[in-house]
Design an enzyme around this catalytic site. Sequence first.
Site, PDB file in Angstrom:
ATOM      1  CG  ASP A 148      -1.998   0.622   1.458  1.00 46.79           C
ATOM      2  OD1 ASP A 148      -2.116   1.584  -0.103  1.00 46.79           O
ATOM      3  OD2 ASP A 148      -2.655   0.592   1.826  1.00 46.79           O
ATOM      4  CG  HIS A 221      -6.872   1.751  -6.078  1.00 42.36           C
ATOM      5  ND1 HIS A 221      -8.018   1.768  -6.047  1.00 42.36           N
ATOM      6  CD2 HIS A 221      -6.083   2.126  -5.642  1.00 42.36           C
ATOM      7  CE1 HIS A 221      -7.365   3.358  -5.036  1.00 42.36           C
ATOM      8  NE2 HIS A 221      -6.229   2.382  -4.894  1.00 42.36           N
TER       9      HIS A 221
END
Length: 352
Positions: A148, A221
């Site tokens: 992330d 994404h």
Amino acid sequence: MTRPTRSQTVLAPPAKAAIFLVVTVRPSAENDIRELLGDVSGLVRAVGFRVPDADLNCVVGIGAQLWERLYGSPRPAGLHPFRALEGERHTAVSTPGDVLFHLRGTQLDVCFELAYQISRRLSGWADIVDEVHGFKFFDERDLLGFVDGTENPEGIAAVDAVTIGDEDAEFAGGSYVLVQKYLHDLDAWNTLSVEEQERAIGREKLTDIEIPDELKAPNSHVSVNTITDPDGTQLQIVRDNMPFGSVSAGEFGTYYIGYAATPDVIERMLQRMFIGEPPGNYDRILDFSTAVTGSLFYVPTAGFLDDQPPHSSGDQPDSGEPPEPDRSPNTSSDNPSDGSLAIGSLRRTGTS
């Protein structure tokens, strides 16, 4: 008068633990919150002194409605209530928030102690409407299993990405921060093959290598969150996302927190995520992650908090005689979770 520009620690070393507190302030409590905002740096020093290696820090953000109550005008050019977005299938909700306290460090105990001390000061005149305890998950991964924050800018690029400049000179040195709490449907996510998950994210799951543009899904994404200005320059923000969860409640999520010099950049990303460009090309990850909160704040300089200006009228807003304080304990919202712009090594957070 020129305001002090010593900044808050927006760019901090990697955190292994964080606590996010979103607070609403009751009527007639303006003087109390002003006093607390001025004391936060002292509370951080007092708690952090006990465990110097914990690298404790706290960033404070102020919402649009509270700004009006505390300071009147002028106000930061980009400060407004979070704007909800409703797409064909998914919604970015807007939820109340007057103050954000973003606590982080290398140990949860110091974050918890600081949160406790802040909560004591809030008692009777403010309410914690959302509390999330975040943690580092293996090698900077979210609970979906992907690294992330790979594309966070570093060094001067990071400073430029988060720092308000001469375009809003009265508030130069400050920043904006937008927060959302996402809950993941891990059961549904884990029914996907690794290849399908990688297509949804736009990266390889094991190596974190970005999938080539010619092979990347347009609704991945990464694709949706990559935006550029008219000359093709990529627009960047700094994310400090943290996983959180409760095994007994079956709650697993990511607390999204993005810092930027203007909220326009983050809001355009959210527009592409929830509405799509073109409309309907929404972020595939939203089929498995639901936003349950959404708030926007201005992050003033540390100097501003230490030496706050009076309300523009010269007095606090007239709200009549203050009521007898309610000393009942603070409570969280319906979805509780237990789970100064200094330059340091940047946290690799935020999947993009």
